[in-house]
Design a protein around this motif. Structure first.
Motif, PDB file in Angstrom:
ATOM      1  N   ASN A  56       0.739  -1.295  -0.041  1.00 44.79           N
ATOM      2  CA  ASN A  56       0.073   0.055   0.159  1.00 44.79           C
ATOM      3  C   ASN A  56       0.836   1.151   0.087  1.00 44.79           C
ATOM      4  N   PHE A  57       2.230   1.193  -0.125  1.00 40.22           N
ATOM      5  CA  PHE A  57       3.052   2.204  -0.056  1.00 40.22           C
ATOM      6  C   PHE A  57       3.469   2.529  -1.284  1.00 40.22           C
TER       7      PHE A  57
ATOM      8  N   ILE B 291      -3.169  -1.795  -4.743  1.00 39.51           N
ATOM      9  CA  ILE B 291      -3.629  -1.286  -3.459  1.00 39.51           C
ATOM     10  C   ILE B 291      -4.566  -2.313  -3.000  1.00 39.51           C
TER      11      ILE B 291
ATOM     12  N   SER C 290      -4.136  -3.679   1.691  1.00 41.48           N
ATOM     13  CA  SER C 290      -4.535  -2.578   2.638  1.00 41.48           C
ATOM     14  C   SER C 290      -5.858  -2.347   2.543  1.00 41.48           C
TER      15      SER C 290
ATOM     16  N   ASP D 224      -7.914   4.942   7.782  1.00 39.44           N
ATOM     17  CA  ASP D 224      -6.407   5.424   7.429  1.00 39.44           C
ATOM     18  C   ASP D 224      -5.348   4.494   6.824  1.00 39.44           C
ATOM     19  N   GLN D 225      -4.286   4.892   6.717  1.00 36.29           N
ATOM     20  CA  GLN D 225      -3.172   4.220   6.161  1.00 36.29           C
ATOM     21  C   GLN D 225      -2.851   2.980   6.814  1.00 36.29           C
ATOM     22  N   MET D 226      -2.408   1.946   6.117  1.00 37.24           N
ATOM     23  CA  MET D 226      -2.228   0.804   6.978  1.00 37.24           C
ATOM     24  C   MET D 226      -0.674   1.164   7.837  1.00 37.24           C
ATOM     25  N   ARG D 227      -0.868   0.514   9.040  1.00 37.46           N
ATOM     26  CA  ARG D 227       0.421   0.393   9.813  1.00 37.46           C
ATOM     27  C   ARG D 227       0.969  -1.008   9.955  1.00 37.46           C
TER      28      ARG D 227
ATOM     29  N   GLY E  25       7.285   2.296   5.128  1.00 38.67           N
ATOM     30  CA  GLY E  25       6.118   2.709   6.179  1.00 38.67           C
ATOM     31  C   GLY E  25       6.088   1.464   6.898  1.00 38.67           C
TER      32      GLY E  25
END
Ligand code: SAM
Length: 445
Positions: A374-375, A399, A403, A410-413, A425
């Motif tokens: 996803n980055f 994507i 993700s 929000d963004q995948m951590r 990331g």
């Protein structure tokens, strides 16, 4: 037609099947502005083994020189005990999906172009120079696991440098960290170079790692790595007779995994958990009956990684009982810790079941790079966007790989446990997370 035209980021959705054809080198490279992953290094086993055993180039995979007895393949239907019967039932339940996905893959009109262009790339890259001469830190790859055992290991450091412009000269040092048992972070929005233990490694933008042994750090993983991950990918060193025999890495008793502090690492709003498993029935029973319940994970979907040879055929026959051409990724959710939070988080979009990922395998046990899905490196994205406008369509498929299924908007951590490489990331932990980050695996763009 080449990969550049059809799937610049290495993800090719296969029409008419719940399947994707992946080219991991492109997936990895799309995350770097200044480097790309060298195809001949990535695919050394698949493209060159017939002519030359490349494991001999790598000290970590060297085998004893004694002659190995050629083992006879097990008969196709040999289910002498109940576990084998269960394994066979499981296999029968999905073999048609795998066959259909493989058929659809072979039916792609451009499949031979894709495979041929990959083979050309691999052979071309063999002639190109890798990055090692830039940093002049020696040519041998470092075995970080062995290094961690020497008495001097607490004194090893890693010093990070920025990468400057196209000349790739490193800048003044940014920071220095202990190499082992310490969290190391590249907090730049671009890759950096790390010099450590006589080798040079590349750290993707915003990546972090902790290099330590399970025995030393399992209690303190969350205090080292944080407790905010909404995606955790785990590829354990499962006990396995063949892993023992070839010994590419040490294994852990399965029961030890019960102590992995997943609940402490996961975001309080829940997390998507991905667990790679082999096809042994004993292992499946352990995961379903003990491991997932202990971690609080609900199994949602199973994805299959189908390994093919450079000619597109499966690496082994589909029905051989002890050596299947596919491995499984179990995907499940760890539920939110607190009820009040769960009402604020939209329920995650559940991953589709029986997705098949097809690729040509790299090093022993190296999985397709799902954690980097996803980055995007903005420089690469813009560069490719102008070159290949149709890439936008591919991007959405890319994507969506994982993700889309993490809890929250929000963004995948992301956190990868037992990792051997880093992703932008994301955080990687294991006893050798820098293994595939050594510059010998990359070249300058
Ligand atoms: N996902 C990785 C990839 O795609 O390259 C492969 C992971 S491999 C199955 C398991 C990893 O766990 C190996 O790198 C191995 O060295 C590591 N490992 C084995 N024992 C360990 C331990 N006690 N503590 C930490 N890592 C360990």
């Amino acid at each position: 037609m080449s990969w550049d035209e059809l799937a610049p980021d290495g993800v090719y959705p296969i029409a008419g099947a719940n399947a994707l054809f992946l080219e991991p080198c492109r997936m990895i490279s799309s995350a770097y502005a200044h480097y790309f992953a060298l195809p001949h290094r990535y695919y050394s086993r698949s493209f060159f083994l017939r002519h030359h055993d490349h494991s001999a180039d790598n000290p970590q995979t060297q085998l004893p020189q004694k002659k190995r007895k050629r083992k006879r393949k097990k008969p196709i239907h040999n289910h002498s005990n109940p576990k084998e019967l269960l394994a066979e039932q499981r296999h029968q339940g999905i073999r048609q999906f795998i066959l259909d996905a493989h058929q659809a893959f072979l039916a792609i009109p451009e499949v031979s172009d894709l495979l041929k262009s990959l083979e050309d790339l691999v052979h071309k890259s063999k002639g190109s120079s890798d990055c090692e001469e830039i940093h002049d830190t020696g040519t041998d790859m470092v075995d970080f696991v062995k290094l961690s055992y020497v008495w001097q290991s607490p004194f090893y450091d890693i010093t990070l440098f920025g990468v400057q412009g196209s000349s790739l000269r490193s800048t003044a040092p940014i920071s220095t960290f202990p190499l082992f048992k310490s969290t190391v972070e590249n907090n730049l929005h671009k890759e950096s170079i790390g010099i450590c233990a006589g080798t040079t490694v590349i750290l993707p933008e915003k990546s972090r790692f902790l290099m330590s042994d399970f025995a030393d750090t399992w209690r303190t993983l969350a205090s080292h790595l944080g407790n905010d991950y909404n995606f955790i990918l785990i590829d354990p060193p499962w006990e396995n007779k063949s892993v023992h025999r070839h010994a590419p890495y040490s294994t852990l008793p399965n029961k030890y995994l019960l102590s992995l502090p997943l609940k402490d690492l996961a975001n309080h709003q829940g997390a998507l958990i991905g667990l790679w498993v082999t096809n042994r029935e004993k292992l499946w029973t352990f995961v379903e009956k003990e491991l997932f319940p202990a971690w609080g994970v609900n199994l949602q979907a199973i994805w299959y990684w189908l390994k093919v040879k450079s000619d597109g055929q499966m690496i082994t026959e589909l029905d051989i009982s002890h050596h299947k051409p596919y491995e499984c990724l179990l995907l499940g959710y760890m539920l939110p810790h607190h009820k009040k939070d769960s009402s604020q988080v939209p329920p995650p979009k559940v991953p589709p079941d029986k997705q098949v990922l097809i690729s040509i395998p790299g090093d022993h046990s190296r999985k397709p790079p799902l954690a980097c899905s996803n980055f995007f490196n903005l420089d690469n994205f813009l560069r490719n966007l102008f070159q290949h406008l149709h890439r936008l369509n591919v991007l959405s498929a890319f994507i969506a790989l994982l993700s889309a299924y993490v809890p929250g908007h929000d963004q995948m951590r992301g956190l990868e446990l037992f990792a051997r490489d880093l992703h932008p990331g994301c955080t990687s932990w294991g006893n050798e997370p820098l293994r595939f980050q050594q510059t010998q695996y990359f070249s300058k763009r």
